[in-house]
Design a protein around this motif. Structure first.
Motif, mmCIF file in Angstrom:
data_model
loop_
_atom_site.group_PDB
_atom_site.id
_atom_site.type_symbol
_atom_site.label_atom_id
_atom_site.label_comp_id
_atom_site.label_asym_id
_atom_site.label_seq_id
_atom_site.Cartn_x
_atom_site.Cartn_y
_atom_site.Cartn_z
ATOM 1 N N LYS A 38 8.278 6.880 -13.395
ATOM 2 C CA LYS A 38 8.587 8.303 -13.584
ATOM 3 C C LYS A 38 8.492 8.715 -15.048
ATOM 4 C CE LYS A 38 11.639 8.529 -9.556
ATOM 5 N NZ LYS A 38 13.036 8.697 -9.061
ATOM 6 N N GLN A 39 8.384 7.726 -15.930
ATOM 7 C CA GLN A 39 8.199 8.011 -17.355
ATOM 8 C C GLN A 39 6.718 8.041 -17.725
ATOM 9 O OE1 GLN A 39 10.663 8.871 -19.391
ATOM 10 N NE2 GLN A 39 12.174 8.571 -17.766
ATOM 11 N N VAL A 40 5.926 7.160 -17.110
ATOM 12 C CA VAL A 40 4.489 7.113 -17.391
ATOM 13 C C VAL A 40 3.803 6.434 -16.209
ATOM 14 C CG1 VAL A 40 4.624 4.887 -18.601
ATOM 15 C CG2 VAL A 40 2.753 6.475 -19.132
ATOM 16 N N ALA A 41 2.613 6.889 -15.868
ATOM 17 C CA ALA A 41 1.891 6.328 -14.723
ATOM 18 C C ALA A 41 1.540 4.861 -14.978
ATOM 19 C CB ALA A 41 0.619 7.127 -14.457
ATOM 20 N N PHE B 258 0.833 -1.206 0.000
ATOM 21 C CA PHE B 258 0.000 0.000 0.000
ATOM 22 C C PHE B 258 0.869 1.259 0.000
ATOM 23 C CE2 PHE B 258 -2.133 3.339 2.497
ATOM 24 C CZ PHE B 258 -3.207 3.596 1.662
ATOM 25 N N LEU B 259 1.858 1.285 0.895
ATOM 26 C CA LEU B 259 2.733 2.454 0.976
ATOM 27 C C LEU B 259 3.555 2.608 -0.310
ATOM 28 C CD1 LEU B 259 4.023 2.208 4.667
ATOM 29 C CD2 LEU B 259 2.234 3.709 3.741
ATOM 30 N N ASN B 260 3.947 1.492 -0.886
ATOM 31 C CA ASN B 260 4.730 1.560 -2.119
ATOM 32 C C ASN B 260 3.900 2.111 -3.270
ATOM 33 O OD1 ASN B 260 7.395 0.842 -3.301
ATOM 34 N ND2 ASN B 260 6.129 -0.421 -4.651
ATOM 35 N N ARG B 261 2.637 1.723 -3.339
ATOM 36 C CA ARG B 261 1.752 2.244 -4.385
ATOM 37 C C ARG B 261 1.523 3.744 -4.202
ATOM 38 N NH1 ARG B 261 -1.107 -1.681 -7.373
ATOM 39 N NH2 ARG B 261 -0.736 -3.808 -6.636
ATOM 40 N N GLN B 262 1.381 4.154 -2.957
ATOM 41 C CA GLN B 262 1.235 5.587 -2.687
ATOM 42 C C GLN B 262 2.456 6.360 -3.174
ATOM 43 O OE1 GLN B 262 0.339 6.063 1.554
ATOM 44 N NE2 GLN B 262 -1.721 6.715 0.981
ATOM 45 N N LEU B 263 3.622 5.818 -2.930
ATOM 46 C CA LEU B 263 4.849 6.487 -3.353
ATOM 47 C C LEU B 263 4.944 6.533 -4.871
ATOM 48 C CD1 LEU B 263 7.569 7.780 -2.705
ATOM 49 C CD2 LEU B 263 8.548 5.481 -2.506
ATOM 50 N N LEU B 264 4.580 5.442 -5.540
ATOM 51 C CA LEU B 264 4.614 5.425 -7.002
ATOM 52 C C LEU B 264 3.672 6.481 -7.584
ATOM 53 C CD1 LEU B 264 4.666 1.591 -7.824
ATOM 54 C CD2 LEU B 264 6.549 3.226 -8.049
ATOM 55 N N GLY B 265 2.466 6.595 -7.024
ATOM 56 C CA GLY B 265 1.524 7.590 -7.504
ATOM 57 C C GLY B 265 2.032 9.007 -7.319
ATOM 58 N N ALA B 266 2.655 9.254 -6.161
ATOM 59 C CA ALA B 266 3.186 10.589 -5.898
ATOM 60 C C ALA B 266 4.360 10.906 -6.823
ATOM 61 C CB ALA B 266 3.624 10.692 -4.433
ATOM 62 N N GLN B 267 5.205 9.924 -7.083
ATOM 63 C CA GLN B 267 6.384 10.160 -7.914
ATOM 64 C C GLN B 267 6.021 10.392 -9.376
ATOM 65 O OE1 GLN B 267 8.699 6.645 -6.965
ATOM 66 N NE2 GLN B 267 9.999 7.784 -5.535
ATOM 67 N N THR B 268 5.046 9.652 -9.901
ATOM 68 C CA THR B 268 4.678 9.851 -11.307
ATOM 69 C C THR B 268 4.014 11.203 -11.495
ATOM 70 O OG1 THR B 268 3.712 8.751 -13.221
ATOM 71 C CG2 THR B 268 2.362 8.795 -11.249
ATOM 72 N N ASN B 269 3.234 11.642 -10.499
ATOM 73 C CA ASN B 269 2.613 12.966 -10.564
ATOM 74 C C ASN B 269 3.674 14.056 -10.470
ATOM 75 O OD1 ASN B 269 0.289 14.766 -10.559
ATOM 76 N ND2 ASN B 269 0.774 15.146 -8.411
ATOM 77 N N GLN B 270 4.659 13.844 -9.608
ATOM 78 C CA GLN B 270 5.749 14.813 -9.470
ATOM 79 C C GLN B 270 6.531 14.948 -10.765
ATOM 80 O OE1 GLN B 270 9.282 13.488 -7.378
ATOM 81 N NE2 GLN B 270 9.410 15.412 -6.247
#
Length: 650
Positions: free
Chosen positions: A209-212, A69-81
């Motif tokens: 970081k290249q695409v969500a 769960f925490l890893n998915r949250q981080l992935l979502g935040a990083q792709t948006n960033q």
């Protein structure tokens, strides 16, 4: 189980703990590393007459501390960033371009209209006319320069999209390879290749970081990865190949799609979101294209409105004016997948600046009709009749379609796309600048009444065949009937009083109303006062010498609301573009700052569970060291007892 074996099991368990703790410490600074812990369990006890006696310990698993769960949250935040950072970097380039007063459009617009006013002040001067042409050339260069910089940015976006797609493919192949390796090493669920799984997660983070991405578990600890609305990227140990290609409608625009068996299948931009790739495409669609279209609208609107007014004037040679600026033709993209038998040609010319939008238009042939669809809201217009007898005007653009369709043909029309790039001065001869009005009015000294006639003006109807004056028209007032006669025998006359227009057939007397506007053959004027019986008023062709009435109207275009349905001037239209870019840059900057904070928080939450805490690991080192020493002590005691037993037998 002997005491020696128990000590040995404890020694091996402590050794595994020391090795795992050391592994954590040495990888503490490795990006994406998840700390590992030793999970110990007791070995089966030995049953004796006195009860069950323990037989020692064993290492059940080297567990990776991982929170999905925490890893998915981080992935979502990083792709948006990554998306916002990319967008911000790009939009700031346009913002900086427009903020530079040396290349901005407003000073050039002001200088041009100032030169028109200067020419109006001395319409017979060739020097002021030449200065007006020079200012027009400078204005065209300014439009072209800004448009050229935007085109360079589009090429940069194309390069960025291509590079990002190459990165996506590279990461996808490496993840697929790791999927294959991990699956082969996952026979025992309790003995997983933790470090390889960390490497895979690190690659997924970089790909994200290249695409969500959407990541889902597969068989044998493999991961399946998709993007957009479920477009596959990695399925088990197979990676899908993305590719770039020129748009079928625009060779200067790169699109993304799948490359399968040598065939390219384009994907809609809407499915590519997040990351650098999503940020580039979002910037191109909602930033660069909008800025380019708005700049083009100003250029096209200025060219059309100025040309329309210039054509209603007379030059120094006594001839009606022509185009001052070049006509703006819309960009027309032909779908390269259209039927080879199709001979359809599409031309779209801007003819009404006030009705012009910034939208693109799709033209589709459905087997019977050509349907024009406005991309901004989906509004449709049918080309009727077809074949056309004349161009059909839609939103200020005259669509002309010729030829025979060969199937479901498809075209893209972008009216303002290349307008700023194509903006140019067509008139080269300063003597052909039409500053004078094509008509003049006069009242003879022999009139006995107080009637006066306005200077008069012409509208677009004056340019129709047969409407231009070849000789003076003399109007005579009949006081008894309160009418005017003398209008051309073939011309109907419109009389407008307080906004209400009445049309009088050709050859009939026209009633007189003080201050009413009379119009015939595109000529407009009004008569005021109390004319006497048989007083005359004359409307004559203009000479073009010493007159700047049309030039005054040309200069007045600067402050006239023409764009956006008559609600904005040219400079206001440009200011809207500048404000849009500035507001967008600020909006994305704020969102990017917020995204940075979100990433930091998500990273901290993930690290609190999966990250390596060196203080904790140092404590674990001491704990496992003591356990190792204690287990060694057990073995030492077992050895001493064994020696004692041997000595008893001697």
């Amino acid at each position: 189980m002997s005491l020696l074996s128990i000590g040995k099991s404890g020694l091996l368990a402590a050794q595994a703990g020391l090795a795992t703790t050391g592994h954590n410490i040495t990888n503490a600074n490795v990006t994406g590393y998840n700390r590992q812990v030793v999970v110990q369990g007791t070995t089966p006890p030995l049953q004796t007459g006195d009860g069950f006696i323990g037989t020692g310990t064993e290492v059940a698993q080297i567990k990776r501390v991982y929170d999905d769960f925490l890893n998915r949250q981080l992935l979502g935040a990083q792709t948006n960033q990554a998306s916002l950072e990319t967008y911000s970097n790009q939009i700031n380039q346009i913002d900086n371009l427009l903020a530079d007063t040396t290349v901005g459009l407003s000073p050039a617009l002001q200088d041009f209209f100032k030169s028109v006013q200067t020419a109006d002040a001395n319409p017979q001067s060739t020097a002021t006319r030449q200065a007006m042409l020079s200012s027009a050339q400078s204005l065209a260069s300014r439009f072209n320069g800004i448009a050229g910089r935007l085109k360079e940015m589009q090429q940069g976006v194309n390069s960025g999209i291509t590079a990002s797609v190459n990165e996506v493919n590279s990461f996808a192949r490496r993840i697929a390879d790791l999927n294959n390796t991990i699956a082969g090493l996952s026979v025992d669920p309790s003995a997983l290749p933790n470090d390889l799984m960390d490497q895979r997660d690190a690659l997924i983070a970089e790909l994200n970081k290249q695409v969500a991405l959407t990541v889902r578990p597969g068989e044998n600890n493999m991961l399946n990865i998709s993007f957009g609305t479920g477009q596959p990227l990695v399925i088990g140990n197979r990676a899908q190949e993305l590719a770039t290609q020129n748009s079928p409608f625009d060779p200067e625009r790169i699109v993304v799609g799948y490359q399968t068996q040598g065939k390219f299948s384009p994907l809609p931009d809407s499915v590519i979101t997040g990351g650098q790739l999503g940020g580039l495409i979002d910037f191109r669609n909602s930033g660069l294209d909008v800025a380019n279209a708005n700049l083009g609208k100003v250029a096209a609107g200025l060219a059309d409105a100025f040309n329309d007014q210039h054509k209603l004037g007379v030059d120094l040679n006594g001839q009606m004016g022509g185009n001052f600026f070049k006509d703006i033709h819309a960009y027309v993209g032909y779908d390269n997948r259209n039927s080879p038998s199709s001979t359809v040609k599409v031309d779209a010319t801007i003819v009404d600046a006030s009705a012009l939008t910034t939208s693109d238009y799709d033209i589709n042939y459905n087997g019977t009709d050509f349907i024009v669809t406005r991309a901004s809201d989906g509004a449709t217009t049918t080309i009727n009749p077809y074949p056309q007898t004349q161009p059909q005007v839609i939103d200020g653009v005259a669509f002309s379609i010729t030829g025979a369709a060969g199937g479901p043909d498809h075209f893209l029309v972008r009216p303002t796309y290349n307008a700023a790039q194509d903006f140019g001065v067509e008139l080269q001869d300063k003597n052909k600048i039409a500053l004078a009005a094509p008509i003049s009015t006069s009242v003879p000294n022999t009139n006995t009444g107080t009637g006066k006639i306005s200077a008069g003006a012409v509208n677009a109807n004056y340019l129709l065949p047969g409407n231009q004056l070849a000789a003076p028209v003399t109007l005579t007032y009949n006081k008894a009937a309160n009418t005017f006669t003398g209008f051309p025998a073939t011309a109907a006359v419109d009389v407008t009083v307080n906004g209400t227009t009445t049309t009088y057939p050709a050859g009939t007397p026209v009633p007189y109303t003080d201050g009413a506007t009379m119009t015939f053959q595109g000529i407009e004027f009004s008569i005021t006062g109390n004319p006497a019986n048989n007083d005359t008023f004359t409307v004559s062709p203009g000479s073009g010498v010493g007159d700047a009435r049309n030039g005054t109207l040309l200069a007045g275009l600067q402050s006239k609301n023409i764009l956006d349905g008559g609600h904005a001037t040219f400079q206001a239209g440009y200011a809207q573009m500048v404000n849009f870019v500035g507001n967008k840059a600020r909006e994305v900057q704020i969102a990017s700052t917020a995204a940075d904070t979100t990433v930091q928080q998500a990273q901290a939450a993930r690290d609190s569970v999966s990250g390596v805490n060196l203080d904790e690991e140092a404590s674990n080192l001491l704990r496992y060291q003591q356990a190792y020493q204690a287990a060694g002590k057990i073995m030492q005691v077992a050895n001493t007892l064994f020696d004692t037993l041997l000595s008893l037998n001697q």
